[in-house]
Each structure stands twice: as C-alpha cells, then as structure tokens.
Design an enzyme around this catalytic site. Sequence first.
Site, mmCIF file in Angstrom:
data_model
loop_
_atom_site.group_PDB
_atom_site.id
_atom_site.type_symbol
_atom_site.label_atom_id
_atom_site.label_comp_id
_atom_site.label_asym_id
_atom_site.label_seq_id
_atom_site.Cartn_x
_atom_site.Cartn_y
_atom_site.Cartn_z
ATOM 1 N N GLY A 188 62.695 83.902 7.403
ATOM 2 C CA GLY A 188 62.297 84.076 6.221
ATOM 3 C C GLY A 188 62.334 85.434 6.021
ATOM 4 N N GLY A 201 59.882 87.870 3.569
ATOM 5 C CA GLY A 201 59.182 88.238 2.407
ATOM 6 C C GLY A 201 59.143 89.584 1.874
ATOM 7 N N PHE A 242 57.486 91.720 2.392
ATOM 8 C CA PHE A 242 56.920 93.054 3.436
ATOM 9 C C PHE A 242 58.084 93.070 4.487
ATOM 10 C CE2 PHE A 242 53.526 90.691 1.320
ATOM 11 C CZ PHE A 242 53.197 91.924 0.490
ATOM 12 N N GLY A 243 59.128 92.222 4.649
ATOM 13 C CA GLY A 243 59.917 92.258 5.748
ATOM 14 C C GLY A 243 60.434 90.983 6.272
ATOM 15 N N VAL A 282 61.059 87.715 8.870
ATOM 16 C CA VAL A 282 60.094 87.051 9.684
ATOM 17 C C VAL A 282 60.921 86.237 10.611
ATOM 18 C CG1 VAL A 282 58.364 85.317 9.890
ATOM 19 C CG2 VAL A 282 58.590 86.623 7.341
ATOM 20 N N LYS A 319 56.558 88.810 11.976
ATOM 21 C CA LYS A 319 56.902 89.310 10.701
ATOM 22 C C LYS A 319 57.005 90.931 10.960
ATOM 23 C CE LYS A 319 55.275 88.019 6.751
ATOM 24 N NZ LYS A 319 55.220 87.720 5.415
ATOM 25 N N ASP A 361 49.438 88.792 -4.045
ATOM 26 C CA ASP A 361 50.641 88.226 -4.193
ATOM 27 C C ASP A 361 51.028 86.904 -3.978
ATOM 28 O OD1 ASP A 361 53.381 88.491 -4.656
ATOM 29 O OD2 ASP A 361 53.925 89.101 -2.625
#
Length: 950
Positions: free
Chosen positions: A629, A631, A633-634, A636, A650, A748
Amino acid sequence: MLFLQLLRYQVVLCSGVSVSLCLGFERLEHATTSHGLKLGFISLDCGGKHASIDRNGLQWIPDDSFISGGFVASISVTGETRKHYQTVRYFPADERKYCYTLHVKERTRYLVRATFLYGNFDKSSTYPTFDISLGATYWSTVAISDIDIPKIKELILLAQSSSISVCLSNASTGTPFISTLELRQFNGSMYYTDFETQFFLHVSARINFGASNNDSIRYPDDPYDRIWESDADKRANFLVDVASGTTKIQTNRSIDTARDEYPPEKVMQTAVVGERGLLSYRTDLDGFPGYGWAFSYFAEIEDLGPREARKFKLNLPNVPDYNNLTINVQENAQGSYKLYEPGYANVSLPFVVSFAFVKKRDSSRGPILNALEVNKYVTINFGTQDAAALSSLIALYPSADWALEGGDPCLPVPWTWVRCSSDGQPRVTAILLSGKNLSGQIPLEILNLTALTDLLLDHNSLNGPIPDFSALIKLQRLHLEDNQLKGSLPVSLADLPDLKELYVQNNSLSGSVSHQILDKSLILNYSGNANLIIKGSGRNHVAIIASTIGAFSLLSAVAITVFYVCFWRHSTKEATEKSDTMEIQTATSHISVSEESEDVLKDITIEMTHCFTLAELEVATEGFKKKIGSGGFGPVYYGTTKDGKEVAVKVLSSDSQQGKREFLNEVALMSRIHHRNLVALLGYCQDQGKNILVYEYMHNGTLREHLHGSVSREHPLDWISRLELAEDAAKGIEYLHTGCNPSIIHRDLKSSNILLDNEMRAKVSDFGLSRLAANGTSHISSIVRGTVGYLDPEYYVSQQLTEKSDVYSFGVVLLEMLSGQEAISNESFGVEFRNIVQWARFHIDKGDIQRLIDPALGTNFNIQSVWKIAEKAMLCVQPYGKLRPTMSDVVKEIQEAINIEKEPESSDEEHFDMMSRHSRHSSLISNTLDSIVSDPSLSLDDSIILPSAR
Ligand SMILES: *[C@@H]1O[C@H](CO)[C@@H](O)[C@H](O)[C@H]1NC(C)=O
Ligand SMILES: *[C@@H]1O[C@H](CO)[C@@H](O)[C@H](O)[C@H]1NC(C)=O
C-alpha cells in the site's frame, strides 16, 4: 371562593415563584375564568413586559421570573398581531445552556410547547440553529427556516418531579432565542404509555383532516390547547401524493368527544373520504425514523343508508400486522357521530412515511379519516448521578447567579462552573468556584461528589475548618488558597491516592504540616498561614515542593522516558545533543526539570513500544520487497518478524522536518492506545534518517477495496456486514475521542484507512499520523490536513480541528457503505454535485432513499435500518460541527440499525402492538388523573384490548 383562589394564583405569579402551589384545585382544572386564566396552563411570553390576554382567551405572562439571563428584543412581523409574538428572549451563542424552570405537579401528564418566531430580531438575517432539551434529555434541534413563520416544538411528558426545565444550547448558527413557552396539563389518559417514566413523546404530527381552511385548531376548541394542523397546509413534504378522488366532508352535528383527551369536536366534524376507494398520503415525520406512538381517529359523519357500510383497511408498508384489521367505523364506534381511535402504542416508522386506507370489497363507501396523531418516543436521559448532591449545594446560594443556571448540571452541556465525565450518566469531575464570593464554611455537600478530580474554591471568603476530604478518592487538584480557613491541615489529605496539587496558602491555618503530606509527591503550597509550621523545624516554612516526578502527567512521563531509554540504546550521540530544559506547565505553578532529573527519569519503567533496528526490518521485509500500500504518509511493506508475526511496515516520507523528539512523542502516544478496533502499533524504528512504524498486518485489506474495488465486484459485502464494519470502525474512533486523554483526532479518516482483519473485523489505521505528516504531499494541503472528499468543510475554513471533523469524515464513509459510491466522482454524481455528500443530501431531502442504495445490496436489507444510517450520515456531514452527533451517538445508531436487521421479521408482537383505546377506556371508571395513575386495573386483561394485531 373561586375569586379567592384566583387571587392567590395572581399573587404567586407576581412574586416570581412557581404556579405549582396553585394547581392543587383539581376540580377547577378546566375552568376558565373571566380573566382568561386557565388552571393547569402556563403561557410565557418570552421577553414580554406585561401580562396580556389573547384573542383565544389565554393569559400570557412575562418570562423573566422563570429564567436567569438572556436579553430581550422586539420584533415586528407583517400580519402578526399577537402580543406574545412581538418580543423574543435571546441568549449569547456561547458554550452555555440557558434554562427555564417550570414548576409542575408530580405524576401528571403535560404538553410542553416552545415556539420560535425569528422575525430577524438580531438584524443579522442569519437563521438561527440550536438545540433544545428537557432537563438532560435532548429534545430537538431548532433550525429556523422562515423569518415570519413560528417554529413549534412540542413534547408530551409525565412529570416525575416537581419541576421541569427547558434549556437552549449548542447554537451552530445565529443567536438562540425563544418566543413562547407553554405548559398544558392533561387530565385524562390518552397519552398514557407503558413506559412513560422512560420516554417522552415528541409530537411529530397532529393533523385535522378535511379542514375547511389553512388555520389550525387549538384552544378554546381544544380544551388542552393542542394544535391540530390543517391538512390544507401546503408546506413541503407534508401530506403529498394524495390519491385522486379524495374529498372533504363536514357536519354540524355534534360528536361526543368529551371523554379523555379525545380530539375536539371541531376536528372530528371534518374528514376526508376516498370516493374512489383509496386515501393515501406521504409525509415527513419530524424526529423519525424511530419508534413512535401513532393513533388515527375516525367518526362516521355521513348518513349511510340501511344497507350501506364503510369498511376499509390500513396499508402501512413494513408493518404487515396492521393490514389484516378491518375498520368499520360505525360498528367499532357503535354508531354514527361517535369516535373510534385505533392505533399503535409502539411502532417503528421511517422519516418519510407513506400510508393508505383501502376500501374493502364488501364496502359501499370509501375510507374515511378525521384526524391523526403521531409522536416519537424520546428516551429520557436521567442526567448526572450527582444531580441531588449539586442541587443541595446550590440551594445554599439561592441568589448567586452561578447557582441559577438551571437544568441538569452536566447535560446537554455542563454548568459554567462544573466539568463532567462523558459517560451516558455523567459524573461531576470538577467544581470550579474560584473567586465566587463564597462565605461561610466549605459546604459539606461537596463531599458527596465522589468522582471529583478538581475542586477549586480559592479566592473566596470561606472560613471554618478544612473538612475531611477522604471520600473524594479521585481528587487530584485541591485549591483552597486565599480564603480565611482555620484549624489544621488534615493529615487525611495524604491518603488521597491521586492528589497532585494542594494549595492552601494565604489562609489562617494553624498547627503543623504532617510529614505524611510533606512526603507525598505533590505540588504543595501552604505559605501565608502565619501559624502553620513544619513539625520539628519550628519555623515558618514557605515552599512550593515538587517532590518527585510523580507530579507530572503520565503523557509527559512516557514521552520523556521513551526519549531517553530508547535513544540511549541506539544512538547515544543524538541523546547528548539534547540539552534543553523540559518545561511542564501546571495550572498555577511552573516547574522546571533540568538535566539532573535524568536519573529519576531513567529509573521509571513504563511499558512501551518495541524499538526495531533498520537491519531487523530489512530482514523482515526481505529488503522492502512486497509493497502492499501507499498511504499519504509513505509506502507500506509486508514483512514477517523473527518470531513469525506478520507485520505491515510503514516508511514515513523522509522529507519530514520534524525532530526525533516529536516523532518519539507521537510514537509514545500511539503505542499507549490499545483497542480492538484500532490497528495496533507493534514498534518503530528510527535509523539512518528514516522514521518507520511497524503495525499488525491486516489480511483483508481496506474497506475501500471491498466497497469499490475488484474485490467488491466479486464478493460484494452485504448490508449487515457493512453495518458491522461500520460499528467496528465507529467504536475505534469513539475510543480515540473519548478513551484517550488527551483525546486524539484522527484527521484523515476514510475508507482506505479502515482495514479488515482475517475475521473481517474492521480496525482503524493511521491515527495520530497526521501530526507527523510531511508537508507538501500531493493530496494534503500544507495547513489543513485530510483527504479531499472526506475533509470537514468547517475545519477547512476555520482551521480549528475538533473531534467533529472526524465525525464528518465518518459520515462520508457511511454514505460510501450505503451507496457503494466513491467520495468524489465526476462520473457518478455529475458536475451538478461532484461529491457524495451533496448528491446524497439532494436525494434524501427528496425522501428518495432508493437512489442512494448500492444496487449490489439487492433486496437483502430492511429499509428502516438503511434510513437510520442515511439519516445519521446526513447529520454527520452537517456543515457545522456543533450540529453533528458525537461518535458515541453514531455507534449507538449503528447498533440500533444492526438490531433492526437482526430482528426476526413479523414475530415481534410487542412493537406492532395495536389496540383500541376506546375499548380499553371503557373499564376505567374515573377520569381523574390520580386514580388513573394509581389504578391497578391499568394492567388490563388482554381480552379487552381489541382489536388484536395477532
Ligand atoms: C458577596 O457576598 C455578600 C454576602 O455574603 C454580599 O453582601 C455581597 O454583596 C457579595 N458581593 C458581591 C460582589 O457579590
Ligand atoms: C418499542 O419497541 C422496541 C422494539 O421492541 C423497543 O426497543 C422499545 O423500547 C419500545 N419502546 C417503548 C416506548 O415501548
């Protein structure tokens, strides 16, 4: 004699005390006098200066002795001549509530009516929106929609104590105000219900069918001054889709309606009939969906021939039990011009209800309908458990303005000087009476408030001794400074396990400060007490003592500990760079912990999250091979730790400027959050400039994939599964909001942040991360963080973040679950709407829920539960945060929807409990209220409850 009693009534009113004393003259209850005064009625002209009598003969009185606070304004509305609509009382749009207190007779049923005629009293042309509550119970949201038409809210209740309070609060737009407040006493038992001590009835519809004009009927035609609305009223979504052939009829012949609280004769003298065999309507029901009380009123007012009959059936979708019942008005009422009132004592109804009466084949005439009443059950909230203790406390200060705020101490919002826990039945956790000119001794009533953590009585003129506070075992902060307290400092204070601050300076205390208190880890100030000494020292000791680290909040301790302990293991160089002093701010004193304290800090062992090395994680993820994934924020990655545990790793985007300390603070914060509906943080790694978080692995991916992705096409989630996932996620967020201190705002929330484990239970991920986010990531603006389509518009505009921003985002997720649509889509919603919120609002406002429902759900759902979720989702996405429910409300609503889905169909007799009040009442001899309330025959033998729904 009548004159004498009236005189007393007047006197009592003028002295500003309640009228309750006067309501004891039962025999006079419905006597109207030449002065227009009706016993059992209170009619407050809010903001009015003088008493007046209106054209219906009702006496209105000024409201100022029933409320403390507020301002008065005059209005002028074209065509409105009633004096009580020439003024309003309004209140600041602040965090407070403003309450009217009305004295009532216990165990008596009342109608409470509040009306609101805006009339642009504040010259702002902003239509106000605010809440009203009855005591601690939420009653309704008043959303003004017309400048010149009064909004009317009514509640029927059984008084359970000698007073009731009506409070205004939670303004989300404009200025809260009120025009009239009316109390009408009932004396029959039409509104008796089995659980009237647990529910109020919110009046949703009270309709006079076949009305000759638009005017509603009320007092004096209705001796109880109920408002019977005309079916000719043309407001939106009120009695639409009328079947063709619907005809008005009326009669001048009298109809016996003297019994109980039957509708007044004038209402029964008009009706509609379905000349072509059908009467049908669709209407909005204020306050629904929910459980309600619904009764219809029939009287045959046409002269039928000897061989004629009027027989018909009710058709109410989703309530099949009723359909078998044939209504034959003449037969049921035992004659023409007599009343028959079948109904449901408890029935589940949607917000938009369609109902029809259909002629039976063997009937010569079409159906008839004279009147209808529908009320929603509102669960009574009994408020704070500490209400009794607080009412005896405020009784000691009858003239202090803080003691006159009225209503429940905690709900819907606490008194200005009280703080409460957020439980369903809250406890009082803080009393903040600093500088309130209190004199006399410290009131012992306070000792009953056993959930108190904060007691602030400083800067008053209290004298006498300090009482034994041992009962307040939760007490953390006790401020008694700047009073005239005498006697000793009780040694029992040392036994309060959580006490952190004890301020007793500037009093007249004497004796010695015991070593138990001195040895305790707390902030203590006992200076300015000339005769208070420390045992053994013999001199006057003045000090603020911060004995140990124990005085600091857990959060700070955790943050500091993580910083030191974890860091020293992996990067001692970094640690020594840190040399600044950490400052911890407390309410009234300022304490510095410098480098010397490190030894103390090091020794504290607090469970904390695992600190991985980068090398360990490289092995676990096989060199960050499998990306699962990415997200906001960076990316995963999938991994397996040494002990075989599957993890999601993550790697936060590395352009983050935030320091290591902030990162570790956040990690410390997140790692102490454990909840079955939150993805658990297993550890972290901070190495070679990388910030990495390690989470439990969630086998079934994101909710988003299950709603919109390829997974959804192959195995669409059914409605009950969606509800269960919604419940899980809502509980996770509720925990962030209410279970954490300080509470955590997710910021979020979206369907791709709700993950599913291998048992298909949902957990919320990525909480706490927004605070770590790097600036400039594409879909995140530099100031306001969140995802387009889920972002709370109010937050976007005001940049004030509250829990309600998460509620907004969750509302969007609910709409996604309901519709299977994405939050933003040009294809699905067109340029007209663009986003799911506007699109859904458009269709729901039209009452067209079918357009919203995901076709993949098929027909395998109960429309009631869908409505429930749709309604709640629409509340969640209200433009103003204050109008949105809390996550706890949302959880409750989802659970109710789940219960509806799980209920076995049509086997539930109780809630389709239809009965005829007519037959029921025939066994009640007396009409006086007390005899009914205490009458054992109320548990009536089933045989007389006819017709049966079974
Ligand atoms: C303070 O209380 C005393 C009586 O206890 C009263 O006489 C005085 O007016 C009060 N002062 C204020 C400012 O309310
Ligand atoms: C109405 O019926 C429902 C379902 O049986 C029940 O949960 C609710 O408590 C009932 N309400 C009242 C006021 O009886």
